[in-house]
Design a protein around this motif. Sequence first.
Motif, PDB file in Angstrom:
ATOM      1  N   THR A   1     -28.436  10.043  29.575  1.00  0.00           N
ATOM      2  CA  THR A   1     -28.418   9.149  30.724  1.00  0.00           C
ATOM      3  C   THR A   1     -27.065   9.262  31.410  1.00  0.00           C
ATOM      4  O   THR A   1     -26.105   9.781  30.831  1.00  0.00           O
ATOM      5  N   VAL A   2     -26.989   8.751  32.619  1.00  0.00           N
ATOM      6  CA  VAL A   2     -25.709   8.734  33.335  1.00  0.00           C
ATOM      7  C   VAL A   2     -24.667   7.983  32.513  1.00  0.00           C
ATOM      8  O   VAL A   2     -23.532   8.438  32.355  1.00  0.00           O
ATOM      9  N   TRP A   3     -25.052   6.846  31.950  1.00  0.00           N
ATOM     10  CA  TRP A   3     -24.085   6.018  31.234  1.00  0.00           C
ATOM     11  C   TRP A   3     -23.666   6.621  29.904  1.00  0.00           C
ATOM     12  O   TRP A   3     -22.545   6.389  29.444  1.00  0.00           O
ATOM     13  N   SER A   4     -24.519   7.424  29.291  1.00  0.00           N
ATOM     14  CA  SER A   4     -24.082   8.109  28.069  1.00  0.00           C
ATOM     15  C   SER A   4     -23.002   9.131  28.408  1.00  0.00           C
ATOM     16  O   SER A   4     -22.009   9.257  27.685  1.00  0.00           O
ATOM     17  N   HIS A   5     -23.151   9.834  29.526  1.00  0.00           N
ATOM     18  CA  HIS A   5     -22.112  10.773  29.961  1.00  0.00           C
ATOM     19  C   HIS A   5     -20.822  10.032  30.310  1.00  0.00           C
ATOM     20  O   HIS A   5     -19.729  10.477  29.946  1.00  0.00           O
ATOM     21  N   VAL A   6     -20.939   8.914  31.002  1.00  0.00           N
ATOM     22  CA  VAL A   6     -19.751   8.121  31.356  1.00  0.00           C
ATOM     23  C   VAL A   6     -19.016   7.696  30.083  1.00  0.00           C
ATOM     24  O   VAL A   6     -17.786   7.818  29.997  1.00  0.00           O
ATOM     25  N   LEU A   7     -19.751   7.213  29.094  1.00  0.00           N
ATOM     26  CA  LEU A   7     -19.114   6.787  27.843  1.00  0.00           C
ATOM     27  C   LEU A   7     -18.450   7.953  27.118  1.00  0.00           C
ATOM     28  O   LEU A   7     -17.369   7.796  26.542  1.00  0.00           O
ATOM     29  N   ILE A   8     -19.073   9.109  27.146  1.00  0.00           N
ATOM     30  CA  ILE A   8     -18.465  10.284  26.506  1.00  0.00           C
ATOM     31  C   ILE A   8     -17.162  10.646  27.210  1.00  0.00           C
ATOM     32  O   ILE A   8     -16.145  10.887  26.565  1.00  0.00           O
TER      33      ILE A   8
ATOM     34  N   TYR B   1     -23.335  11.778  41.476  1.00  0.00           N
ATOM     35  CA  TYR B   1     -24.351  12.814  41.575  1.00  0.00           C
ATOM     36  C   TYR B   1     -25.392  12.761  40.466  1.00  0.00           C
ATOM     37  O   TYR B   1     -26.384  13.488  40.506  1.00  0.00           O
ATOM     38  N   GLY B   2     -25.160  11.938  39.444  1.00  0.00           N
ATOM     39  CA  GLY B   2     -26.126  11.776  38.377  1.00  0.00           C
ATOM     40  C   GLY B   2     -26.211  12.921  37.397  1.00  0.00           C
ATOM     41  O   GLY B   2     -27.176  13.034  36.657  1.00  0.00           O
ATOM     42  N   LYS B   3     -25.187  13.784  37.364  1.00  0.00           N
ATOM     43  CA  LYS B   3     -25.197  14.876  36.386  1.00  0.00           C
ATOM     44  C   LYS B   3     -23.782  15.145  35.896  1.00  0.00           C
ATOM     45  O   LYS B   3     -22.812  14.881  36.593  1.00  0.00           O
ATOM     46  N   ALA B   4     -23.708  15.679  34.689  1.00  0.00           N
ATOM     47  CA  ALA B   4     -22.405  15.952  34.065  1.00  0.00           C
ATOM     48  C   ALA B   4     -22.015  17.408  34.289  1.00  0.00           C
ATOM     49  O   ALA B   4     -22.860  18.267  34.471  1.00  0.00           O
ATOM     50  N   GLU B   5     -20.717  17.623  34.248  1.00  0.00           N
ATOM     51  CA  GLU B   5     -20.174  18.975  34.324  1.00  0.00           C
ATOM     52  C   GLU B   5     -19.367  19.224  33.076  1.00  0.00           C
ATOM     53  O   GLU B   5     -18.567  18.414  32.674  1.00  0.00           O
ATOM     54  N   ASP B   6     -19.609  20.334  32.404  1.00  0.00           N
ATOM     55  CA  ASP B   6     -18.909  20.662  31.169  1.00  0.00           C
ATOM     56  C   ASP B   6     -17.935  21.799  31.416  1.00  0.00           C
ATOM     57  O   ASP B   6     -18.134  22.594  32.316  1.00  0.00           O
TER      58      ASP B   6
END
Length: 159
Positions: free
Chosen positions: A77-84, A151-156
């Motif tokens: 989810t968006v919030w799981s990425h934010v927390l990471i 944007y609703g997506k993560a960048e690694d």
Amino acid sequence: MFTLHDIWTFFLAFFLTLPLVTIVHEAGHVLVARIFGAKIKFAIGTGKKLFNIGPLEVNRMYFMEGWCQYTELKYNTVWSHVLIYLSGSLFNLIVILLMNFLIYQGVFPVHIFFYQFVYFSVYFIFFSLFPYRNGEGKPSDGQAIYDVIKYGKAEDPID
């Protein structure tokens, strides 16, 4: 005033304390990413690889930077990425508070090592959460948080 007597303090700060702060920061990303079911790869340092310990890569210039890359989140989810992305700085903050508490309680002595550890941790928190892209276009944690919310997506990888 910086004198020859301070050389040892300088070396300890940059070759021991700063890498320890980096490890704490990256451990925050790793733990929270693992909680969300991610596969992890992370590193301290830059340059040629010296050795691996499980998913940890230690590079020749171990005292410079660190990164964490995660894939295949179970809870994506968006919030799981934010927390990471936020967790590296949160770990630094938790260690600062814990260290200060232990000094206040008399468990740890007042020592230059702890002062430098807190100093570098505050530095890490500030520059991790400050939104910017480095010369290679990789986002800081703050920029990654902004991007994933917008944007609703993560960048690694994450730093």
